[in-house]
Design a protein around this motif. Sequence first.
Motif, PDB file in Angstrom:
ATOM      1  N   PHE A  43       0.836  -1.202   0.000  1.00 54.61           N
ATOM      2  CA  PHE A  43       0.000   0.000   0.000  1.00 54.61           C
ATOM      3  C   PHE A  43       0.868   1.249   0.000  1.00 54.61           C
ATOM      4  CE2 PHE A  43      -2.006   3.566   2.103  1.00 54.61           C
ATOM      5  CZ  PHE A  43      -3.173   3.697   1.384  1.00 54.61           C
ATOM      6  N   ALA A  44       1.910   1.256   0.844  1.00 56.72           N
ATOM      7  CA  ALA A  44       2.796   2.427   0.929  1.00 56.72           C
ATOM      8  C   ALA A  44       3.441   2.711  -0.424  1.00 56.72           C
ATOM      9  CB  ALA A  44       3.863   2.216   2.003  1.00 56.72           C
ATOM     10  N   SER A  45       3.869   1.659  -1.114  1.00 58.97           N
ATOM     11  CA  SER A  45       4.470   1.823  -2.439  1.00 58.97           C
ATOM     12  C   SER A  45       3.444   2.365  -3.437  1.00 58.97           C
ATOM     13  CB  SER A  45       5.034   0.484  -2.905  1.00 58.97           C
ATOM     14  OG  SER A  45       5.577   0.598  -4.185  1.00 58.97           O
ATOM     15  N   TYR A  46       2.241   1.794  -3.413  1.00 59.65           N
ATOM     16  CA  TYR A  46       1.170   2.260  -4.293  1.00 59.65           C
ATOM     17  C   TYR A  46       0.871   3.738  -4.042  1.00 59.65           C
ATOM     18  CZ  TYR A  46      -3.542   2.932  -6.156  1.00 59.65           C
ATOM     19  OH  TYR A  46      -4.628   3.417  -6.832  1.00 59.65           O
ATOM     20  N   LEU A  47       0.670   4.084  -2.768  1.00 63.85           N
ATOM     21  CA  LEU A  47       0.322   5.466  -2.440  1.00 63.85           C
ATOM     22  C   LEU A  47       1.430   6.438  -2.847  1.00 63.85           C
ATOM     23  CD1 LEU A  47      -1.892   7.225  -1.197  1.00 63.85           C
ATOM     24  CD2 LEU A  47      -0.746   6.963   1.007  1.00 63.85           C
ATOM     25  N   ALA A  48       2.678   6.039  -2.666  1.00 62.71           N
ATOM     26  CA  ALA A  48       3.808   6.893  -3.053  1.00 62.71           C
ATOM     27  C   ALA A  48       3.830   7.143  -4.560  1.00 62.71           C
ATOM     28  CB  ALA A  48       5.121   6.271  -2.594  1.00 62.71           C
ATOM     29  N   SER A  49       3.354   6.169  -5.339  1.00 60.10           N
ATOM     30  CA  SER A  49       3.358   6.335  -6.800  1.00 60.10           C
ATOM     31  C   SER A  49       2.193   7.189  -7.295  1.00 60.10           C
ATOM     32  CB  SER A  49       3.324   4.967  -7.487  1.00 60.10           C
ATOM     33  OG  SER A  49       2.061   4.341  -7.336  1.00 60.10           O
ATOM     34  N   MET A  50       1.208   7.437  -6.440  1.00 56.07           N
ATOM     35  CA  MET A  50       0.047   8.237  -6.813  1.00 56.07           C
ATOM     36  C   MET A  50       0.337   9.704  -6.515  1.00 56.07           C
ATOM     37  SD  MET A  50      -2.051   6.134  -8.136  1.00 56.07           S
ATOM     38  CE  MET A  50      -0.821   4.926  -8.627  1.00 56.07           C
ATOM     39  N   ASP A  51       1.017  10.355  -7.438  1.00 58.23           N
ATOM     40  CA  ASP A  51       1.502  11.723  -7.225  1.00 58.23           C
ATOM     41  C   ASP A  51       0.457  12.797  -7.532  1.00 58.23           C
ATOM     42  OD1 ASP A  51       1.375  11.700  -9.997  1.00 58.23           O
ATOM     43  OD2 ASP A  51       3.537  11.849 -10.280  1.00 58.23           O
ATOM     44  N   GLY A  52      -0.680  12.422  -8.089  1.00 61.19           N
ATOM     45  CA  GLY A  52      -1.718  13.392  -8.407  1.00 61.19           C
ATOM     46  C   GLY A  52      -1.497  14.123  -9.718  1.00 61.19           C
ATOM     47  N   GLU A  53      -0.350  13.930 -10.309  1.00 62.75           N
ATOM     48  CA  GLU A  53      -0.030  14.563 -11.595  1.00 62.75           C
ATOM     49  C   GLU A  53      -0.024  13.522 -12.720  1.00 62.75           C
ATOM     50  OE1 GLU A  53       0.611  17.866 -12.165  1.00 62.75           O
ATOM     51  OE2 GLU A  53       0.082  18.271 -10.080  1.00 62.75           O
ATOM     52  N   ARG A  54       0.846  12.532 -12.592  1.00 61.57           N
ATOM     53  CA  ARG A  54       0.953  11.475 -13.610  1.00 61.57           C
ATOM     54  C   ARG A  54       0.138  10.243 -13.251  1.00 61.57           C
ATOM     55  NH1 ARG A  54       3.480  10.453 -17.796  1.00 61.57           N
ATOM     56  NH2 ARG A  54       4.524   8.561 -17.147  1.00 61.57           N
ATOM     57  N   ASN A  55      -0.170  10.073 -11.986  1.00 66.88           N
ATOM     58  CA  ASN A  55      -0.934   8.918 -11.513  1.00 66.88           C
ATOM     59  C   ASN A  55      -1.891   9.350 -10.413  1.00 66.88           C
ATOM     60  OD1 ASN A  55       0.643   6.831 -13.017  1.00 66.88           O
ATOM     61  ND2 ASN A  55       2.287   7.579 -11.707  1.00 66.88           N
ATOM     62  N   VAL A  56      -3.156   8.946 -10.563  1.00 73.28           N
ATOM     63  CA  VAL A  56      -4.180   9.272  -9.581  1.00 73.28           C
ATOM     64  C   VAL A  56      -4.885   7.978  -9.181  1.00 73.28           C
ATOM     65  CG1 VAL A  56      -6.343  10.512  -9.172  1.00 73.28           C
ATOM     66  CG2 VAL A  56      -4.534  11.592 -10.501  1.00 73.28           C
ATOM     67  N   GLY A  57      -4.810   7.645  -7.898  1.00 70.61           N
ATOM     68  CA  GLY A  57      -5.501   6.474  -7.372  1.00 70.61           C
ATOM     69  C   GLY A  57      -6.795   6.889  -6.714  1.00 70.61           C
ATOM     70  N   LEU A  58      -7.859   6.185  -7.036  1.00 76.98           N
ATOM     71  CA  LEU A  58      -9.181   6.505  -6.487  1.00 76.98           C
ATOM     72  C   LEU A  58      -9.763   5.283  -5.783  1.00 76.98           C
ATOM     73  CD1 LEU A  58     -10.616   8.282  -9.663  1.00 76.98           C
ATOM     74  CD2 LEU A  58      -9.750   9.397  -7.603  1.00 76.98           C
ATOM     75  N   VAL A  59     -10.410   5.509  -4.672  1.00 79.58           N
ATOM     76  CA  VAL A  59     -11.152   4.450  -3.993  1.00 79.58           C
ATOM     77  C   VAL A  59     -12.629   4.730  -4.236  1.00 79.58           C
ATOM     78  CG1 VAL A  59     -11.095   5.660  -1.762  1.00 79.58           C
ATOM     79  CG2 VAL A  59     -11.565   3.209  -1.833  1.00 79.58           C
ATOM     80  N   ALA A  60     -13.355   3.686  -4.631  1.00 81.47           N
ATOM     81  CA  ALA A  60     -14.797   3.791  -4.854  1.00 81.47           C
ATOM     82  C   ALA A  60     -15.514   3.216  -3.641  1.00 81.47           C
ATOM     83  CB  ALA A  60     -15.196   3.026  -6.111  1.00 81.47           C
ATOM     84  N   ARG A  61     -16.502   3.963  -3.170  1.00 80.32           N
ATOM     85  CA  ARG A  61     -17.269   3.546  -1.995  1.00 80.32           C
ATOM     86  C   ARG A  61     -18.760   3.717  -2.247  1.00 80.32           C
ATOM     87  NH1 ARG A  61     -14.256   3.113   2.644  1.00 80.32           N
ATOM     88  NH2 ARG A  61     -12.144   3.908   2.544  1.00 80.32           N
ATOM     89  N   LYS A  62     -19.545   2.882  -1.579  1.00 82.14           N
ATOM     90  CA  LYS A  62     -20.991   3.063  -1.585  1.00 82.14           C
ATOM     91  C   LYS A  62     -21.298   4.298  -0.756  1.00 82.14           C
ATOM     92  CE  LYS A  62     -23.654  -0.496  -1.156  1.00 82.14           C
ATOM     93  NZ  LYS A  62     -24.267  -1.741  -0.622  1.00 82.14           N
ATOM     94  N   LYS A  63     -22.082   5.205  -1.305  1.00 81.17           N
ATOM     95  CA  LYS A  63     -22.386   6.460  -0.612  1.00 81.17           C
ATOM     96  C   LYS A  63     -23.164   6.239   0.680  1.00 81.17           C
ATOM     97  CE  LYS A  63     -22.332   9.679  -4.491  1.00 81.17           C
ATOM     98  NZ  LYS A  63     -23.138  10.596  -5.324  1.00 81.17           N
ATOM     99  N   ASP A  64     -24.067   5.279   0.698  1.00 79.44           N
ATOM    100  CA  ASP A  64     -24.928   5.109   1.864  1.00 79.44           C
ATOM    101  C   ASP A  64     -24.210   4.544   3.085  1.00 79.44           C
ATOM    102  OD1 ASP A  64     -24.600   2.561   0.787  1.00 79.44           O
ATOM    103  OD2 ASP A  64     -26.731   2.049   0.827  1.00 79.44           O
ATOM    104  N   GLU A  65     -23.236   3.652   2.878  1.00 70.70           N
ATOM    105  CA  GLU A  65     -22.588   3.025   4.033  1.00 70.70           C
ATOM    106  C   GLU A  65     -21.075   3.182   4.057  1.00 70.70           C
ATOM    107  OE1 GLU A  65     -22.182  -1.557   2.803  1.00 70.70           O
ATOM    108  OE2 GLU A  65     -24.252  -0.824   2.820  1.00 70.70           O
TER     109      GLU A  65
END
Length: 170
Positions: free
Chosen positions: A41-63
């Motif tokens: 996870f730490a490696s993944y998050l470090a690679s998500m710089d917001g410029e060249r790579n953006v990681g998104l988590v999808a969640r159910k809005k209700d819960e």
Amino acid sequence: MNEISVKRVEQCDRAELVAANRASRELHHPWVRPFDDMEGFASYLASMDGERNVGLVARKKDEGSVVGVLTLSQIARGGFQSAYLGFYGTINQVGRGHMTAAVRATLDYAFGVLDLHRVEANVQPANLRSLALIKRVGFRKEGLSPKYLSIGGQWCDHERWAILSDEWDG
């Protein structure tokens, strides 16, 4: 209608995403090998710089439960304005249409927030669920890329699919 939201992956998502990925190993195999420990996870998050790579988590809005993880990677600017889409769902949400809604929300993000022109998804030909999903949201097939991506140490063929901002009906 599936009410799904996407937001950038943050440090506070770590424990929940690692647990979801561990529980979903069988679902993901052999298509993708997401992080399944804290170091991954730490490696993944470090690679998500917001410029060249953006990681998104999808969640159910209700819960707030995790539906999946989506990545817009290798974002190119200038005259290209393009990114690659990667995605995978969680085992507890399979077959409910949540990942379809998550990909739709991600395309809204890509074409709205990131102002991209093109999003490309590359899917292994035998991954029928993912192929059905991208067809459902409007991607069009552009071709086959032999031995396109190494997954688990093996070079795998992928079908190349894309959607343009002016084709997106959001």
